[in-house]
Scaffold this motif. Structure first.
Motif, mmCIF file in Angstrom:
data_model
loop_
_atom_site.group_PDB
_atom_site.id
_atom_site.type_symbol
_atom_site.label_atom_id
_atom_site.label_comp_id
_atom_site.label_asym_id
_atom_site.label_seq_id
_atom_site.Cartn_x
_atom_site.Cartn_y
_atom_site.Cartn_z
ATOM 1 N N ARG A 13 10.587 3.253 -9.119
ATOM 2 C CA ARG A 13 10.700 1.809 -9.323
ATOM 3 C C ARG A 13 9.734 1.036 -8.435
ATOM 4 N NH1 ARG A 13 16.307 3.061 -9.392
ATOM 5 N NH2 ARG A 13 16.481 2.405 -7.194
ATOM 6 N N ALA A 14 9.417 1.610 -7.270
ATOM 7 C CA ALA A 14 8.563 0.906 -6.312
ATOM 8 C C ALA A 14 7.073 1.019 -6.646
ATOM 9 C CB ALA A 14 8.814 1.441 -4.900
ATOM 10 N N PHE A 15 6.673 2.066 -7.357
ATOM 11 C CA PHE A 15 5.248 2.289 -7.621
ATOM 12 C C PHE A 15 4.583 1.198 -8.461
ATOM 13 C CE2 PHE A 15 5.288 7.145 -6.835
ATOM 14 C CZ PHE A 15 4.760 6.968 -5.560
ATOM 15 N N GLY A 54 2.806 -1.819 -9.799
ATOM 16 C CA GLY A 54 2.364 -3.082 -9.217
ATOM 17 C C GLY A 54 2.168 -3.066 -7.721
ATOM 18 N N ASN A 55 2.389 -1.911 -7.077
ATOM 19 C CA ASN A 55 2.234 -1.814 -5.626
ATOM 20 C C ASN A 55 1.237 -0.714 -5.260
ATOM 21 O OD1 ASN A 55 4.247 -3.766 -4.600
ATOM 22 N ND2 ASN A 55 5.717 -2.424 -5.625
ATOM 23 N N ASP A 56 0.694 -0.808 -4.055
ATOM 24 C CA ASP A 56 -0.196 0.225 -3.538
ATOM 25 C C ASP A 56 0.595 1.515 -3.334
ATOM 26 O OD1 ASP A 56 -2.435 1.460 -2.273
ATOM 27 O OD2 ASP A 56 -1.559 0.962 -0.326
ATOM 28 N N ARG A 57 0.201 2.586 -4.009
ATOM 29 C CA ARG A 57 0.968 3.827 -3.958
ATOM 30 C C ARG A 57 1.049 4.377 -2.532
ATOM 31 N NH1 ARG A 57 -0.483 8.519 -6.923
ATOM 32 N NH2 ARG A 57 1.699 8.980 -7.363
ATOM 33 N N ALA A 113 1.020 2.791 0.261
ATOM 34 C CA ALA A 113 1.964 1.997 1.047
ATOM 35 C C ALA A 113 3.400 2.355 0.693
ATOM 36 C CB ALA A 113 1.714 0.511 0.817
ATOM 37 N N VAL A 114 3.664 2.579 -0.591
ATOM 38 C CA VAL A 114 5.016 2.960 -1.018
ATOM 39 C C VAL A 114 5.388 4.320 -0.438
ATOM 40 C CG1 VAL A 114 6.439 3.591 -3.011
ATOM 41 C CG2 VAL A 114 4.937 1.589 -3.123
ATOM 42 N N ARG A 149 6.007 4.054 3.287
ATOM 43 C CA ARG A 149 7.253 3.344 3.593
ATOM 44 C C ARG A 149 8.467 4.239 3.398
ATOM 45 N NH1 ARG A 149 6.614 -0.535 0.300
ATOM 46 N NH2 ARG A 149 8.170 -0.127 -1.317
#
Length: 331
Positions: free
Chosen positions: A216-218, A220-223, A225-226, A229
């Motif tokens: 769900r986090a991947f 639209g976000n920098d992989r 960084a996900v 985190r």
């Protein structure tokens, strides 16, 4: 004296007006730009300088890519930059292009005490070469040597040298990445993109799937960084393993750099990734990979390693370069 400094990367371009008085450097104004949103450096520089009443005395730009004869190609952007053309179009008398890790290396002596933190203690030789390595959008490397009291930085494209696996797991990693890209260089693994490749390999190696929260986090976000985190928080086992392998490879490559340059003045980890994963770098994996290089373990155990926390390291070195060429003009 006021000079223009720039740190030009595949993701971000940072520009700053620096003032140099009695050899001391301070930034008056700086701004970051999304590199890919502009057709070239000239357009960014024009925008940045539009509020300046007068042009700076000189300018220097650290470029993420090879620089030859005053021309540069940005490795991960479709930009070609010529320092003479840039000087003419910006109305600045002297412009110098240098590799971004030349700028980073020249920035090391200008770091404040809070600008870096010890990762591995050691005994730095005051006149020894200093190795600089940094994973970010790509992998940069350089060395700073002292000649007659002056710091001279030597560029390297070592980040694009072949990656050498150390064990069976890394053999499998190389085979996995090679399927998608052919040749596997160090930059392919030690970068933000590289952490994503390592995560994909770990997932493949375990015949696993993304955890629901990670999946769900991947989007639209920098992989990278996900992954970092979830790894640092301990919330996902695959992310933890991927980051651990990334850190181990980072430690090994930093040790390789120390050997290549005999970096008895110390090794500095620059780039955008190291400060963000500092807790992972402090674990035993980095230290063991850095030092476990028989028969030179004792030599490497004496070399200190620091992580650069100062985000304007490249700008510091670029500003120092701009000041130097301005002084040369007046002699």
């Amino acid at each position: 004296m006021q000079v223009l400094a720039g740190d030009i990367g595949g993701t971000k371009t940072a520009l700053a007006i620096a003032e140099v008085r009695s050899g001391r450097l301070s930034f008056l104004r700086s701004r970051n730009y999304a590199s890919a949103a502009y057709p070239g450096l000239e357009e960014i520089a024009r925008d940045f300088l539009s509020t300046e009443r007068r042009r700076p005395t000189s300018a220097a730009f650290g470029i993420a890519g090879p620089v030859r004869g005053g021309r540069a190609e940005v490795t991960k952007l479709p930009w070609s930059i010529d320092e003479r053309q840039l000087a003419r179009r910006l109305g600045i008398r002297r412009v110098r292009l240098v590799n971004d890790f030349i700028a980073a290396a020249l920035g090391i002596p200008r770091l404040s005490r809070s600008g870096s933190v010890v990762l591995l203690p050691g005994e730095a030789e005051s006149d020894g070469p200093i190795g600089v390595i940094g994973a970010g959008t790509g992998l940069g490397q350089a060395v700073l040597v002292r000649v007659d009291g002056d710091g001279i930085a030597v560029a390297s494209e070592g980040g694009h040298a072949d990656f050498g696996p150390r064990d069976e797991r890394e053999d499998r990693l190389v085979r996995f990445v090679r399927k998608g890209f052919g040749r596997v260089d160090r930059d392919r693994l030690l970068s933000g993109e590289g952490l994503g490749h390592i995560y994909d390999f770990v997932k493949f190696d375990h015949r696993a799937s993304d955890a629901p929260a990670v999946a769900r986090a991947f989007p639209g976000n920098d992989r990278a960084a996900v992954i970092s985190r979830f790894a640092l928080s301990g919330r996902d086992a695959l992310c933890r393993e991927a980051l651990s392998l990334f850190v181990s490879i980072y430690g090994s490559e930093a040790g390789n750099l120390a050997l290549q340059y005999r970096a008895t003045g110390g090794v500095y980890l620059a780039g955008g990734i190291a400060p963000k994963i500092l807790p992972a770098l402090r674990r035993r994996s980095f230290r063991d990979s850095f030092r476990s290089k028989s028969p030179l373990e004792a030599f490497l155990s004496r070399i200190p390693v620091r992580v650069v926390l100062e985000p304007k390291l490249g700008l510091l070195g670029a500003a120092a370069t701009a000041y130097r060429i301005a002084i040369e003009t007046t002699r």
